[in-house]
Design an enzyme around this catalytic site. Structure first.
Site, short mmCIF file in Angstrom:
data_model
loop_
_atom_site.label_atom_id
_atom_site.label_comp_id
_atom_site.label_asym_id
_atom_site.label_seq_id
_atom_site.Cartn_x
_atom_site.Cartn_y
_atom_site.Cartn_z
CE LYS A 141 32.11 27.63 76.71
NZ LYS A 141 33.26 28.47 77.12
CD GLU A 183 31.38 37.41 82.25
OE1 GLU A 183 32.09 37.63 81.25
OE2 GLU A 183 31.51 36.39 82.98
CE LYS A 221 27.98 33.70 75.67
NZ LYS A 221 28.15 33.16 76.99
NE ARG A 235 30.88 29.59 73.45
CZ ARG A 235 29.73 29.04 73.78
NH1 ARG A 235 29.08 28.31 72.92
NH2 ARG A 235 29.22 29.21 74.97
CG ASN A 239 37.15 31.22 77.03
OD1 ASN A 239 36.05 31.18 77.57
ND2 ASN A 239 37.57 30.31 76.17
CG HIS A 242 36.28 34.10 81.70
ND1 HIS A 242 36.08 35.36 81.18
CD2 HIS A 242 35.10 33.74 82.25
CE1 HIS A 242 34.82 35.72 81.40
NE2 HIS A 242 34.21 34.76 82.05
CG HIS A 260 31.86 34.25 87.16
ND1 HIS A 260 32.84 33.35 86.81
CD2 HIS A 260 31.44 34.81 85.99
CE1 HIS A 260 33.00 33.35 85.50
NE2 HIS A 260 32.17 34.23 84.98
#
Ligand SMILES: NC(=O)c1ccc[n+]([C@@H]2O[C@H](COP(=O)([O-])OP(=O)(O)OC[C@H]3O[C@@H](n4cnc5c(N)ncnc54)[C@H](O)[C@@H]3O)[C@@H](O)[C@H]2O)c1
Length: 362
Positions: A141, A183, A221, A235, A239, A242, A260
């Site tokens: 991405k 994360e 991941k 996938r 998120n 998020h 972030h």
């Protein structure tokens, strides 16, 4: 032969270990012998990381260096324009190779720039932040922000290779390590309860950068991307945290600019709260998550106007469909379900809950 660990991935070569011992030079010599090399850095990775890359081979001394201003506020089209103009002045061709050396901002924006120039130049990521190593560099991405909307412009293009050398983390500020932890917690929460138990009490930034812990997070991941490279279904679990996290980040992007990873941590707490309210997560599991996030992240106070503004932004989220807000929620720790519809009222309640936590903790 390289001494580094290879993570199975059919879209990009992923190698973890010392850059010096890696297959990087061999890879470039095999695929890009006639190419010019362009290295994209930001001001910090220019000062702290570039020399380490150049030490790997003298061929990098001849590379063109593109210097970006650091930070999320610069992940914008105006900066991309300047880089594309520089690419044109240098007369780069589609046969050339871009190396993105930096955190998630450099890999997201450098990938975006490379993927569009002359319909696409190949690129390699060498992530230098913890968040970049375990998450942003993997999965293809690329993207930039548009006003308050996070990653509103972007492409799905995988880097040809990702070289992850944990020694870059030696110069990463401790607070940035903690943002990467967010994360890593997400990967554990959505996919691996055992990994969650291993990492939930880590507070020390040095303990977060051990190769075993990094590798586990990267494997989670990479395995999800392997199953669903274009976000057709599974996938979407990546998120988690998020939907609300991006709303908070986007809302403050033009003013105080929250990191972030920090916003993802707050978003995970809010979305775990929503999961509990919907009967998907038990009270004790929710408290386990809330306590973990409280140990490492600062909660921010949100007034009614800010909550309204965040909800407005969430309504524009890329993951929505036909006017419904889609969210990934936890059905127990280690198990995430996607395309869960949530209402404005429910998001408001979760944000009010975050605000309550801010006033009771800080
Ligand atoms: N593409 C994806 O799948 C994906 C996934 C997660 C996050 N992201 C994006 O990643 C971005 C956040 O990434 P980040 O947290 O790495 O932010 P960042 O790139 O801004 O890096 C954080 C700070 O650390 C500095 N830095 C990086 N490496 C360093 C080093 N080794 N030594 C000293 N300083 C160093 C940077 O210059 C910056 O100031 C966000 O834009 C987010 O949207 C993308």
């Amino acid at each position: 032969m390289s001494d580094c660990l290879n993570i199975p991935c059919s879209y990009s070569k992923i190698e973890i270990g010392s850059l010096m011992e890696s297959s990087l030079i061999n890879f470039i010599d095999t695929h890009y012998k006639e190419s010019r090399i362009i290295i994209i850095v930001d001001e910090n990775t220019h000062d702290f990381c570039l020399e380490q890359l150049i030490n790997v081979s003298s061929q990098f001394e001849a590379a063109e260096i593109i210097l970006l201003p650091p930070g999320e506020e610069n992940k914008v089209l105006e900066v991309c324009f300047q880089v594309w103009e520089a690419f044109s002045e240098y007369n780069f061709s589609r046969k050339d190779l871009v190396i993105n050396l930096g955190g998630g901002v450099v890999t997201d924006m450098g990938g975006f720039i490379a993927s569009l120039f002359k319909r696409g130049i190949d690129f390699i990521h060498i992530p230098t932040s913890l968040l970049g190593m375990v998450d942003a560099s993997i999965g293809g991405k690329t993207g930039i922000d548009l006003g308050s909307y996070k990653n509103q412009l972007g492409t799905f293009i995988h880097p040809k290779a990702i070289y992850i050398d944990p020694s870059f983390l030696e110069t990463l500020p401790a607070k940035e390590v903690i943002y990467g932890y967010a994360e890593m917690l997400k990967h554990a929460l959505i996919r691996d309860v055992k990994h969650w138990e291993e990492i939930k009490f880590i507070k020390n930034d040095v303990d977060l950068t051990t190769p075993e812990i990094l590798i586990k997070s990267i494997q989670i991941k990479a395995s999800i991307i392997e199953e669903d490279p274009q976000e057709g279904g599974l996938r979407k679990i990546l998120n988690f945290g998020h939907t609300i996290g991006h709303g908070i980040e986007g809302f403050f992007l033009q003013s105080t600019s929250l990191a972030h990873g920090h916003c993802v941590a707050l978003g995970m707490c809010a979305e775990a709260f929503l999961s509990k309210e919907k009967g998907l997560l038990s009270q004790s599991e929710y408290m386990d998550i809330e306590n973990c996030i409280r140990r490492s992240f600062h909660f921010i106070s949100l007034d009614a106007t800010e909550i309204e503004g965040i909800i407005e932004l969430i309504q524009q989220d890329k993951k929505n469909s036909a006017n419904a807000i889609n969210c990934s929620l936890l059905q127990g720790i280690g198990n995430c379900i996607y395309d869960q519809k949530i209402s404005n009222q429910e998001i408001g309640n979760a944000l009010f809950h975050l605000n309550l936590l801010a006033s009771s903790i800080n």
